[in-house]
Design an enzyme around this catalytic site. Structure first.
Site, mmCIF file in Angstrom:
data_model
loop_
_atom_site.group_PDB
_atom_site.id
_atom_site.type_symbol
_atom_site.label_atom_id
_atom_site.label_comp_id
_atom_site.label_asym_id
_atom_site.label_seq_id
_atom_site.Cartn_x
_atom_site.Cartn_y
_atom_site.Cartn_z
ATOM 1 N N LYS A 195 16.835 21.623 -12.283
ATOM 2 C CA LYS A 195 16.144 20.172 -12.473
ATOM 3 C C LYS A 195 16.778 19.250 -13.058
ATOM 4 O O LYS A 195 17.458 19.421 -14.206
ATOM 5 C CB LYS A 195 14.680 20.470 -13.405
ATOM 6 C CG LYS A 195 13.637 21.313 -12.915
ATOM 7 C CD LYS A 195 13.119 20.835 -11.725
ATOM 8 C CE LYS A 195 12.408 19.342 -11.974
ATOM 9 N NZ LYS A 195 11.056 19.434 -12.742
ATOM 10 N N GLU B 129 10.074 7.712 -17.216
ATOM 11 C CA GLU B 129 8.376 8.284 -17.230
ATOM 12 C C GLU B 129 7.939 7.786 -18.691
ATOM 13 O O GLU B 129 6.729 7.322 -18.779
ATOM 14 C CB GLU B 129 8.494 9.748 -17.265
ATOM 15 C CG GLU B 129 8.518 10.410 -15.909
ATOM 16 C CD GLU B 129 8.591 11.823 -15.893
ATOM 17 O OE1 GLU B 129 7.927 12.669 -15.733
ATOM 18 O OE2 GLU B 129 9.748 12.548 -16.289
ATOM 19 N N HIS C 251 0.814 -1.220 0.169
ATOM 20 C CA HIS C 251 -0.064 0.025 0.005
ATOM 21 C C HIS C 251 0.954 1.117 -0.119
ATOM 22 O O HIS C 251 0.365 2.422 0.427
ATOM 23 C CB HIS C 251 -1.066 0.002 1.211
ATOM 24 C CG HIS C 251 -1.710 -1.240 1.454
ATOM 25 N ND1 HIS C 251 -2.860 -1.395 1.009
ATOM 26 C CD2 HIS C 251 -1.365 -2.382 2.275
ATOM 27 C CE1 HIS C 251 -3.479 -2.645 1.202
ATOM 28 N NE2 HIS C 251 -2.365 -3.292 1.975
ATOM 29 N N SER D 229 15.460 20.691 -17.581
ATOM 30 C CA SER D 229 14.380 21.299 -17.873
ATOM 31 C C SER D 229 14.787 22.772 -18.932
ATOM 32 O O SER D 229 15.974 23.312 -18.730
ATOM 33 C CB SER D 229 13.615 21.781 -16.647
ATOM 34 O OG SER D 229 12.924 23.099 -16.810
ATOM 35 N N TYR E 119 -12.428 -14.575 -44.076
ATOM 36 C CA TYR E 119 -11.640 -13.503 -44.152
ATOM 37 C C TYR E 119 -12.773 -12.182 -44.317
ATOM 38 O O TYR E 119 -13.447 -12.157 -45.036
ATOM 39 C CB TYR E 119 -10.859 -13.394 -45.307
ATOM 40 C CG TYR E 119 -9.915 -12.294 -45.603
ATOM 41 C CD1 TYR E 119 -8.818 -11.987 -44.737
ATOM 42 C CD2 TYR E 119 -10.410 -11.406 -46.309
ATOM 43 C CE1 TYR E 119 -8.188 -10.628 -44.927
ATOM 44 C CE2 TYR E 119 -9.738 -10.111 -46.859
ATOM 45 C CZ TYR E 119 -8.483 -9.680 -46.018
ATOM 46 O OH TYR E 119 -7.978 -8.644 -46.006
HETATM 47 N N1 ARG Z 1 -4.019 -6.548 -47.865
HETATM 48 C C1 ARG Z 1 -4.953 -7.512 -47.440
HETATM 49 C C2 ARG Z 1 -4.702 -7.856 -46.109
HETATM 50 O O1 ARG Z 1 -3.783 -7.445 -45.410
HETATM 51 C C3 ARG Z 1 -4.646 -8.762 -48.213
HETATM 52 C C4 ARG Z 1 -5.825 -9.612 -48.360
HETATM 53 C C5 ARG Z 1 -6.908 -9.090 -49.345
HETATM 54 N N2 ARG Z 1 -7.681 -9.934 -49.731
HETATM 55 C C6 ARG Z 1 -8.958 -9.458 -50.428
HETATM 56 N N3 ARG Z 1 -9.692 -10.526 -50.462
HETATM 57 N N4 ARG Z 1 -9.198 -8.264 -50.644
HETATM 58 O O2 ARG Z 1 -5.697 -8.411 -45.596
#
Ligand code: ARG
Length: 437
Positions: free
Chosen positions: A283, A290, A156, A277, A317
């Site tokens: 200083k 920091e 503490h 400073s 994706y």
């Molecule tokens: N530059 C894209 C990324 O980093 C690559 C993949 C792109 N894929 C796509 N289907 N447009 O994710």
């Protein structure tokens, strides 16, 4: 080069859409990984007979040449390319012509970028672990120099029981040792290949994802193609490992800031690691310490960003995922930059025995007094009460240094601040970093 999808969308992209979606300025950092991944892909395509040995030879030669240029600092050959993958393929086509048009056989940029990130993550985690080793070494050396220099331990932020500067610093060495292990685990977990997942559902071509994984010294191939192209757990884990390193270094920075105040006076920082400073002539400021705290904020923000990026994404994706790189690179940079100053800063700390001993007041021996009563058969709760009421604890005088030394010796147990325990801790740290990650 026209857009990769020009046959389907012949009108070309609006320049504003192109600028918004393009990334080559920052994903160029993946260029070496991209080229290594492509080399492994070419070797596999040749093995399974999808490209001829002649084309494979030209492709390999071209890719090696580009890799050498990237290694010596080449920037994107075409700064207007959409991303690193496009820039590489475009340049390869310019150099070797027709065979380069076979490079993308059985591959999508979705599994390609995932592979690049895996390669990047393995290297980044290993190189960060090596930097953590340097930090551990410096902290252990400082702990070694001050292993029997007594100081008050705090809870503490109030004086509590005696420890030594060595014991206190070794606590940081053990935190960093866990970081080293964590980074090694992240490197191992990242070494799984997504190549062969294609855009999302593999390929109808007879590819050999295992051959690619083996060529890249990866331990496995993903089990599920959707997971392979959308998984960014390893990126997130690396960002977490960076955030935790930074959190640990931030705590160390905070101690240095406190210890270097005149109120504490526990350490003096070498001039080379302090700042002055612009206005106040007197200083001497602990800016490096920091900024260990400050840089941590940057690293922590990247982890939060990565989690936010992924939390609403459906399979598989999605283009959102390309934002992962900004977060990953910043987390990596923040950790690397912070780690790079630790050896210098730690070896620039000079502990002040006079201030440390002045801070060791009698109150730090109060628990020891209760323990002595316990040894005489008094129940601990009663012993606690007796010591608490035996005197006023508000203005304690200086502790007797030999009583402090006795207390430390009495705490020479596993985990403790006594001399043999500290020697064991130092051995443990040094043995651990002598073993490769
Ligand atoms: N530059 C894209 C990324 O980093 C690559 C993949 C792109 N894929 C796509 N289907 N447009 O994710």
């Amino acid at each position: 080069m026209p857009d990769l999808w020009a046959a389907r969308l012949p009108g070309g992209s609006d320049p504003r859409a192109r600028a918004f979606t393009g990334t080559v300025a920052w994903d160029w950092r993946l260029a070496a990984a991209d080229l290594r991944g492509s080399l492994a892909h070419v070797v596999m395509l040749e093995q399974v007979g999808l490209i001829t040995p002649g084309d494979a030879a030209l492709l390999k030669q071209g890719l090696h040449q580009l890799l050498a240029e990237v290694a010596s600092g080449a920037g994107p050959w075409n700064p207007d390319a959409e991303d690193v993958h496009t820039a590489v393929e475009e340049e390869l086509t310019r150099r070797i012509g027709e065979p380069a048009r076979r490079l993308h056989t059985g591959r999508s940029r979705n599994d390609q970028v995932a592979l690049d990130l895996h390669l990047y993550a393995v290297d980044a985690a290993r190189s960060l672990a090596a930097r953590v080793d340097d930090a551990i070494r410096a902290v252990a050396d400082a702990a070694d120099r001050c292993q029997d220099l007594p100081m008050p331990g705090y809870t503490h932020m109030q004086r509590a029981q005696p420890v030594t500067v060595g014991h206190h610093l070794l606590a940081y060495a053990f935190m960093l040792l866990r970081d080293r292990e964590r980074l090694a685990q992240v490197a191992a977990r990242s070494a799984v290949s997504p190549l062969g997942a294609g855009a999302l559902a593999t390929s109808t071509l007879d590819l050999s994802p295992d051959a690619v994984a083996q060529a890249l010294h990866f331990r496995a191939v993903y089990d599920n193609s959707l997971d392979a192209v959308s998984d960014r757990d390893f990126v997130t884990e690396l960002a977490f490992a960076c955030a935790l390193v930074l959190t640990h270094l931030s705590r160390l920075g905070e101690e240095v800031v406190l210890w270097s105040t005149r109120e504490f006076g526990f350490v003096t920082i070498d001039d080379a690691w302090a700042t002055g400073s612009s206005m106040m002539p007197q200083k001497k400021n602990p800016d490096v310490a920091e900024l260990l705290r400050g840089r941590a904020a940057r690293g922590l923000a990247q982890l939060a960003g990565l989690l936010a990026l992924q939390k609403g994404l459906p399979m598989a994706y999605n283009r959102d995922l390309q934002e992962d790189k900004g977060y990953l690179f910043q987390a990596h940079d923040a950790a690397e930059e912070a780690l790079a100053v630790v050896p210098g800063l730690v070896s620039a700390l000079h502990f002040n025995p006079t201030a440390l001993s002045a801070a060791l007041t009698e109150d730090v021996l109060a628990t020891d007094a209760a323990d002595r009563l316990v040894e005489a058969g008094v129940p601990f709760r009663e012993a606690h009460g007796r010591v608490a009421t035996s005197r006023s604890w508000d203005q304690p005088g200086p502790a007797d240094p030999s009583a402090v030394a006795d207390s430390l010796r009495a705490r020479d147990r596993p985990m403790g601040p006594g001399p043999q325990s500290i020697a064991r801790q130092l051995c443990r740290i040094r043995d651990s970093i002598a073993r490769p990650v």
